[in-house]
Design a protein around this motif. Structure first.
Motif, short mmCIF file in Angstrom:
data_model
loop_
_atom_site.label_atom_id
_atom_site.label_comp_id
_atom_site.label_asym_id
_atom_site.label_seq_id
_atom_site.Cartn_x
_atom_site.Cartn_y
_atom_site.Cartn_z
N GLY A 842 27.13 39.81 -8.49
CA GLY A 842 25.46 39.38 -8.35
C GLY A 842 24.85 40.62 -7.79
O GLY A 842 23.50 40.46 -7.76
N TYR A 843 25.41 42.03 -7.73
CA TYR A 843 24.54 43.04 -7.27
C TYR A 843 24.95 44.32 -8.07
O TYR A 843 25.99 44.20 -8.68
CB TYR A 843 24.91 43.54 -5.85
N GLN A 844 24.04 45.40 -8.35
CA GLN A 844 24.30 46.33 -9.13
C GLN A 844 24.08 47.69 -8.22
O GLN A 844 22.97 47.65 -7.50
CB GLN A 844 23.86 46.46 -10.24
N LEU A 845 24.58 48.63 -8.70
CA LEU A 845 24.21 50.05 -7.98
C LEU A 845 22.96 50.69 -8.09
O LEU A 845 22.53 50.45 -9.38
CB LEU A 845 25.27 51.09 -8.22
N ALA A 846 22.27 50.95 -7.34
CA ALA A 846 21.08 51.71 -7.64
C ALA A 846 21.08 53.06 -8.18
O ALA A 846 22.25 53.53 -8.29
CB ALA A 846 20.23 51.69 -6.23
N ALA A 847 20.02 53.98 -8.29
CA ALA A 847 20.28 55.12 -8.71
C ALA A 847 20.71 56.06 -8.09
O ALA A 847 21.59 57.21 -8.49
CB ALA A 847 18.48 55.53 -9.25
N LEU A 853 21.72 46.70 -5.01
CA LEU A 853 20.60 45.92 -5.58
C LEU A 853 21.00 44.69 -6.45
O LEU A 853 21.88 44.50 -6.80
CB LEU A 853 19.66 46.65 -6.38
N ASP A 854 20.05 43.52 -5.72
CA ASP A 854 20.45 42.43 -6.44
C ASP A 854 20.11 42.25 -7.95
O ASP A 854 19.07 42.81 -8.60
CB ASP A 854 19.44 41.34 -5.86
N VAL A 855 21.15 41.54 -8.61
CA VAL A 855 20.76 41.43 -10.26
C VAL A 855 20.17 40.39 -10.41
O VAL A 855 20.50 39.29 -9.99
CB VAL A 855 22.40 41.39 -10.86
N ASP A 856 19.01 40.37 -11.29
CA ASP A 856 18.30 39.15 -11.38
C ASP A 856 18.91 38.74 -12.63
O ASP A 856 18.45 39.08 -13.99
CB ASP A 856 16.62 39.53 -11.60
N ASN A 871 16.60 32.86 -9.32
CA ASN A 871 17.51 33.85 -8.71
C ASN A 871 17.73 33.74 -7.22
O ASN A 871 16.78 33.43 -6.45
CB ASN A 871 16.66 35.15 -9.23
N SER A 872 18.68 34.28 -6.67
CA SER A 872 18.94 34.35 -5.35
C SER A 872 19.81 35.45 -4.97
O SER A 872 20.29 36.09 -5.80
CB SER A 872 19.47 33.11 -4.74
N PRO A 873 19.67 36.07 -3.79
CA PRO A 873 20.41 37.47 -3.45
C PRO A 873 21.98 37.30 -3.85
O PRO A 873 22.72 36.21 -3.19
CB PRO A 873 20.11 37.53 -2.21
N GLY A 874 22.43 37.94 -4.85
CA GLY A 874 23.81 38.06 -5.16
C GLY A 874 24.12 36.90 -6.03
O GLY A 874 25.26 36.69 -6.37
N SER A 875 23.14 35.94 -6.55
CA SER A 875 23.49 34.83 -7.42
C SER A 875 22.68 34.28 -8.27
O SER A 875 21.47 34.67 -7.87
CB SER A 875 24.16 33.77 -6.45
N ASN A 1231 34.21 38.24 -14.72
CA ASN A 1231 33.74 37.27 -15.48
C ASN A 1231 32.97 37.51 -16.83
O ASN A 1231 32.13 36.84 -17.50
CB ASN A 1231 32.66 36.41 -14.67
N GLN A 1232 33.17 38.74 -17.24
CA GLN A 1232 32.38 39.31 -18.35
C GLN A 1232 33.54 39.74 -19.12
O GLN A 1232 34.77 40.39 -18.90
CB GLN A 1232 31.45 40.61 -18.14
N ASP A 1233 33.24 39.30 -20.54
CA ASP A 1233 34.15 39.96 -21.53
C ASP A 1233 35.56 39.25 -21.71
O ASP A 1233 36.69 40.17 -21.70
CB ASP A 1233 34.20 41.34 -21.97
N ILE A 1234 35.71 38.19 -21.28
CA ILE A 1234 37.04 37.47 -21.00
C ILE A 1234 37.02 36.34 -21.77
O ILE A 1234 35.81 35.55 -21.95
CB ILE A 1234 37.54 37.41 -19.68
#
Length: 1336
Positions: A842-847, A853-856, A871-875, A1231-1234
């Motif tokens: 639910g989060y991704q790395l910033a620059a 950072l939260d993923v929307d 959207n919520s933080p991390g979910s 949970n991606q590409d499976i």
């Protein structure tokens, strides 16, 4: 031209049928051979799921492969055979080859019960049918002009359905298939014609029976198999291998006519394997035979993967019918003068025109192009040119008002193109003009442009492009405009600054602003081009894929996505490259082509003072093209290598594509290459080189020297703003001191090893003494920098990220020692020589690569279009909008339930005229719409009781003012299912709705309770059960004796036998696998499967064993039983008996994992959607998770670190999760590409979590935090369970019904074990003679 007249006469009837009205890009059903109705000799199969015909005697023997057969059988499941069929479970779910002869137009689990289609078959020697078969055969095989069949056999499957499991809530499918097989044969040859009409293929595969809780669909198999003979596996030929290839059957063709497929299947002359027609496709590149169990798939479109780890299908999964683009023939190419190849000495053993293994000849191949996309129904442009305008014929003239450039014949459909080809196709006699007949094969003799010295050769091989046509080659001197730096381009159009674009530099680089823009420069102790930086002195790894279309001599070879791995010792210039599973004879013939691995030598060459290797200049994104012309035969090959950047582990990814022709190298010859020097010229973003290489082939006293000319260019993206700072010399010399090429037949690996230095032109280090740092003779660690001193002195310094004295360097764990800058919410992951920061789900790395950072997720559209996203933080969460119902991921309009009788009557009453006397009675209905037991008239005050149908109960009416009657509530019309009924339904679904006589199904009484007497099918074994359905110990009886579960049954006269003992295994490492009612034992020799010593370890009559694991401390195996709803164990000591440890509160226990350190077991229950744990004796049981689970299956534990992992193959949202062994810190890992993650294992050797996915067909691994994900193997069949041991994975496979071994490093399949009893295998585990650092 007499030949042309013959062609016209022969093909006119066929063309007439092709041009019938209504023909588009598919075969109309009316164009099938006649079938059904009152036709002489026509017979029909009985309805059913597994029916077969009586033997049909043939008037003369049918040639099939090398044998002649005198009878045929037709089976329900889309096959024809020369012998009676075995039971369908022994073949219907398996890949080719089969162990009996098969002709398969559509092998799948077909069921014609209940009027779901008809199957017709007949012998037919009528002239009309024989003539039409001959026309179609000659359309596909133009050389078969003399073939005249004496007999045909026609089998038609009309509107047949797929077998479906009987479930309470499923609607029967309306999809139906229609297809036809025609066998036409003479005394000497036999051909098969498969016909697939328009809309005739509506389902593409079938679900296997006994597919317990696994919603898999096996694609139909189309092809041929000789079957076992002479005590070995016979040859086979496969046309399909995936759902997409099945979809292509009616849209494409190998005969030029969509939906019509023609094959040469038997001959009295040598026919090693089935031959495919060559009009729409050249003969197959590799065919299954007794030496190889893989057959070429002519429908499978294989192109080089654009992504190293994730191969994408050529066709979109949601595609409709093909969209046929116009086909335009191009101008003829002038005749080229032949240049015969110079032969070798008369006494040598070389043959550059090695015949195809299939026996097919190239004489009918009209154009020297490589194979077109296999599933294209039309020929490539070059073949259309050659067929429409053969040399010696005039191209149709074009009006002078039309420019020559636009003079094109455009075909609006494939039928028009095919018609034009057939009208002009040369016959066998005049297939080549006179001047061509004495020439070599086209690729040997064709003249290609001669490139001026120093000219840059830019070869562009875009993904999914047509194969090479040398007559359309474009050569230029500009930079490679197709190069894509993945969004990062230095540009002066708008001056960028470091403040804006610093993130585009490597984290080991500094950013510098210039007047025209910015550039990145690697920091001290690192090197590269600034965008990609690596530690100086460290060793490096590369991973990639290699694909190719080759002619080896005259043998076509195709391969796609084979693995490439390279290891480079940066501080001495050594580069080792290994390419696995290139098919023969290509692997041997590529040994001289060292530039494939030589690229890595140039990239990481040892640098002399003042000179720079390739990585320092080009970084990790570039394109390397080279052309090699071999002498004396002038074979020509083109190679493109594309570097895709560095991954999270700093591994460089590279894709290699090989096209062209190489000389054939016979077996047992070795290749020797002398050291060489090569000059590279450097310009802005381009490096070029031209050289000649020599190599020798030796065998005994034979020693022949050959050579090839090599032209190379490398294009990359440099930084134009800082070019004034570049100190790279205009020319540098690469010196290769040692070079080796070797192919291992046993490992199927092609290897190159080279040692490289980069320095000045004319540099000859052998004549002078140089510092050991510059010639690689130092003694520094492979992870250390060599720092030259004065004279021969030097010092060793560990590379960044490592520590030690330089002679020995070890990795620094930056995460443990605090040398990291990850933010508080991120997780630090140590990597060799470095570290990285990762974010939770639910989060991704910033620059800055450190902050999370939260993923929307709402921006990505994860919710249904009729749902609102929050959207919520991390979910995030999804909620269906008003008027819709569902979980937010899938929403559908709210359904209005039909009104009940009470509701209808109430509605009618409210619409009546209120002036009626006394007014109408308005019924009182409850929340479910049923009549309430007490009804009262609103106007009169009378009350009465009613039954469930609303009818008044006699004598219950009371007058106004009197207490209303006491009415008893009616019984509900449907009670909820009991445990017995739910278990029975679950097992029936597992058995596919039709259990065999030896399979257990619970017996329930009319109230849904367990019958006190339970029996195992018709086996005769019975026992008593308690009210929960559990077996009462000591009551199991032998066949013929009924246990005293009821008062009317006398006690047994024979004592029941004990449960079966364990057959003790031998010592050493071995595998245990679950196979329904038994546990199998498969020992290992090292990591090889010892098939001869395999045996049944434990028989468990009436069980379905799914999960299995081993306690290495207690020397006991544990298993789950979904039929007995229990978890049991047994010691591996002699004389031990099974013991049930948990037999309550379970519905469908599947995955099982043992923690030998904590003496705890963990299991999944897909019936209750729970994950539980207990002590190994069954005590201290507790539920870890009972929410957010849909179909939990596999489970694995890492005892050392105390982590638990499990899979959930919920089709809507499959995932892999993790937590601690105590149930804390639960989170989604993958949970991606499976798709269907069935198998899961924790590898204690590599500390990776690995899974086998039956949906994506991949075996993948990742770090315990989900990072560093990589594909080990991407071509699995249908894996169920997996375990790791040493450098191998072992998984059970439902398509093969066996155990498959996969090498961890190469991803290669190294072994297979198929038990004699061919039923599905479930769980698998490894038994070690010691306790490893972690468990499965």
């Amino acid at each position: 031209m007499p030949g042309k007249g013959r062609r016209w006469r022969r093909l006119l009837p066929l063309l007439a049928s092709l041009l019938l009205p209504g023909w588009g890009a598919a075969l109309p059903r009316a164009q099938l051979f006649p079938f059904g109705g009152p036709r002489r000799g026509e017979q029909a199969l009985p309805e059913g799921d597994d029916e077969s015909s009586l033997p049909l005697a043939l008037p003369s023997p049918l040639p099939f492969y090398e044998t002649r057969f005198s009878q045929l059988y037709v089976g329900t499941n889309g096959i024809i055979s020369t012998q009676d069929f075995p039971r369908e479970t022994q073949y219907v779910d398996d890949d080719l080859p089969t162990d009996f002869p098969v002709i398969a137009p559509f092998l799948s689990d077909i069921d014609t019960s209940g009027g779901r289609g008809k199957i017709y078959y007949r012998l037919d020697n009528s002239g009309k049918v024989l003539d039409r078969a001959t026309q179609l055969i000659q359309a596909g095989f133009p050389s078969a002009t003399n073939f005249a069949p004496h007999n045909t056999f026609v089998a038609t499957w009309e509107n047949v359905g797929a077998y479906e499991e009987v479930t309470r809530n499923s609607e029967p499918s309306t999809q139906r298939n229609t297809f036809q097989a025609v066998l036409a044969y003479s005394d000497s040859d036999a051909y098969a014609i498969f016909l697939y009409p328009e809309d005739g293929i509506q389902f593409f595969g079938t679900r296997p029976k006994e597919s317990y809780n696994v919603h898999l669909e096996l694609p139909a198999r189309v092809g041929f198999s000789r079957g076992d003979y002479q005590r070995r596996e016979g040859p086979f030929y496969s046309v399909t291998s995936s759902e997409q290839s099945v979809k292509n059957l009616y849209q494409t063709s190998n005969s030029g006519i969509p939906g019509v497929w023609v094959f040469h299947i038997g001959s009295t002359s040598q026919l090693d394997n089935v031959l495919s027609a060559t009009t729409g496709k050249r003969p197959p590149l590799s065919l299954g035979n007794q030496e190889s169990t893989t057959a070429h798939n002519i429908l499978e479109t294989e192109y080089p993967d654009s992504n190293i780890y994730y191969a994408e299908a050529f066709y979109d999964g949601n595609e409709g019918d093909f969209e046929y683009l116009p086909v335009a023939p191009t101008a003829r190419v002038p005749n080229l003068e032949p240049r015969p190849s110079a032969p070798l000495d008369p006494g040598d053993h070389f043959d550059y025109s090695e015949p195809r293994h299939s026996g097919a000849r190239l004489e009918a191949d009209p154009e020297p192009t490589l194979d077109p996309p296999a599933s294209s129904p039309l020929l490539p442009y070059a073949e259309l040119d050659a067929l429409l305008f053969p040399e010696g014929e005039e191209e149709p003239s074009v009006a002078s008002s039309v420019s020559e450039e636009n003079a094109r014949t455009v075909y609006e459909s494939p039928i028009e193109a095919v018609t034009a080809i057939l009208l002009r196709r040369p016959s066998h006699e005049d297939a080549l003009p006179p001047q061509e007949k004495d020439r070599g094969t086209p690729l040997e003799t064709e003249s290609l442009p001669v490139y001026p010295e120093g000219e840059v050769l830019l070869e562009g091989f875009p993904d999914n492009s047509p194969p090479f046509n040398h007559r359309r080659r474009v050569v230029g001197v500009d930079e490679d405009i197709s190069f894509n730096p993945d969004g990062f381009t230095y540009s002066t159009a708008s001056v960028g600054t470091c403040e804006q674009h610093y993130s585009q530099c490597s984290r080991h680089a500094a950013c510098t602003d210039y007047s025209t823009g910015f550039c990145c420069h690697c920091k001290d102790k690192f090197y590269g081009n600034g965008r990609h930086c690596l530690p100086e002195g460290a060793a490096h790894r590369l991973n990639g894929k290699v694909s190719g279309n080759l002619l080896v001599g005259q043998t076509p070879v195709h391969f796609s996505g084979v693995d490439l791995h390279a290891y480079i010792v940066g501080n001495d210039g050594r580069a080792y490259t290994a390419i696995s599973h290139i098919p023969q004879p290509a692997a041997r013939s590529l040994m001289p082509l060292a530039p494939i691995g030589g690229l890595f030598g140039w990239l990481f060459a040892l640098e002399k003072p003042g000179y720079e290797n390739g990585f320092r200049i080009a970084g990790a994104k570039f394109t390397h093209n080279f052309e090699a012309v071999f002498y004396p035969g002038e074979e020509r090959i083109f190679v493109k290598q594309t570097a895709d950047g560095l991954d999270a582990e700093n591994y460089l990814g590279i894709r290699s594509e090989i096209q062209g022709q190489v000389p054939y190298i016979p077996e047992n010859f070795t290749v020797h290459m002398a050291p060489y020097k090569e000059i590279y010229h450097y310009a802005n973003s381009v490096v070029t080189s031209t050289s000649y290489r020599e190599y020798s082939l030796t065998l005994g006293s034979i020693n022949q020297t050959f050579s090839y000319r090599l032209r190379q260019n490398i294009t990359y993206q440099d930084c134009p703003h800082g070019r004034h700072r570049s100190l790279v010399p205009a020319s540098q010399q690469l010196t290769v001191d040692r070079i080796f090429a070797l192919f291992s037949e046993e490992e199927k690996v092609l290897r190159y090893a080279i040692t490289n230095q980069i320095g000045s032109l004319g540099d000859d280090s052998t004549s002078t003494t140089v510092n050991p740092c510059y010639d690689g003779t130092h003694t520094c660690d492979t992870m250390a920098r060599c720092q030259p001193g004065s004279g021969l002195d030097y010092a060793c310094e560990c590379a960044p990220g490592y520590q030690g004295d330089g002679k020995e360097c070890v990795d620094i764990n930056e995460c443990a020692e605090g040398f990291r800058r990850c933010s508080q919410e991120s997780v630090c992951v140590n990597t060799p020589g470095s570290y990285r920061c990762e974010c939770p789900s639910g989060y991704q790395l910033a620059a800055d690569r450190a902050t999370c950072l939260d993923v929307d997720e709402c921006v990505a559209g994860r919710c249904h279009e009729a749902a609102a996203c929050f959207n919520s933080p991390g979910s995030f969460s999804c909620r269906c909008q008003t008027g819709y119902e569902g979980d937010g991921f899938h929403c559908s309009p709210e359904s209005v339930p039909p009104r009940t009788r009470c509701e209808h009557e109430r509605l009618y009453a409210t619409q009546q005229d209120p002036s009626l006397l006394g007014g109408a009675h308005i019924p009182d209905c409850d929340d479910q719409g049923n009549y309430r037991p007490l009804q009262c008239h609103g106007s009169t005050g009378e009350c009465w009781c009613v039954d469930g149908d609303g009818k008044e109960v006699a004598g219950s009416r009371t007058p106004p003012g009197v207490s209303p009657p006491h009415c008893r509530a009616t019984e509900p019309t449907q009670r909820p299912q009991t445990m017995c009924e739910r278990w029975r339904e679950s097992l029936l679904e597992h058995y596919g709705g039709s259990p065999r006589g030896d399979q257990y199904v619970p017996q329930c009484d009319t109230l849904g309770n367990f019958n006190p007497l339970q029996c195992h099918g018709n086996s005769g074994y019975c026992w008593c059960a308690d009210e929960s359905g559990r077996e009462i110990q000591g009551t199991r009886s032998e066949p013929g004796v009924t246990p005293p579960c009821l008062p009317s049954v006398a006690p047994p006269t024979v004592q029941p036998s004990p449960r079966p003992d364990v057959s003790p295994p031998s010592t050493g490492t071995f595998l245990l696998y679950a196979q329904g009612q038994q546990v199998g034992y498969l020992p290992l020799n090292g990591t090889s499967l010892n098939r001869q010593a395999a045996k049944t370890l434990l028989s468990l009559h009436g069980s379905i064993v799914v999960g299995i694991d081993y306690d290495c401390r207690g020397k006991m195996m544990y298993w789950t039983d979904v039929a007995g709803r229990s978890i049991s164990r047994a010691s591996l000591e002699p004389g031990a008996e099974p013991e049930t440890v948990i037999n309550s509160g379970l519905m469908s226990p599947e995955g099982l994992a043992i923690d030998h350190l904590r003496r705890t077991m963990f299991w999944t229950d897909s019936g209750l959607d729970k994950i539980e744990s207990a002590r190994l004796d069954g005590s201290e049981r507790r539920v870890l998770f009972a929410t957010d689970l849909v179909n939990p299956r596999a489970i694995a534990v890492d005892p050392i670190r105390g982590n638990l992992y499990w899979t959930d193959w919920n089709r809507e949202a499959p995932k892999i999760e993790t937590s601690t062994v105590t149930g804390e810190h639960r989170r989604i890992l993958i949970n991606q590409d499976i798709g269907l993650p069935n198998g899961l294992t924790f590898d204690p050797f590599s500390k990776l979590i690995c899974w086998a996915d039956a949906g994506t067909k991949r075996l993948e691994c990742a770090l315990p935090d989900g990072g560093g994900r990589r594909v080990i193997q991407n071509n699995l069949n249908y894996p169920f369970s997996i375990v790791s041991y040493a450098n191998h994975f072992y998984h059970t496979d439902w398509r093969r019904d066996g155990v498959i071994a996969v090498n961890k490093d190469s991803g290669a399949f190294t072994g297979e074990y198929l038990p004699e009893q061919r039923t599905h295998l479930y769980g698998i585990t490894a038994v070690h003679p010691y306790c490893p650092g972690g468990r499965k």
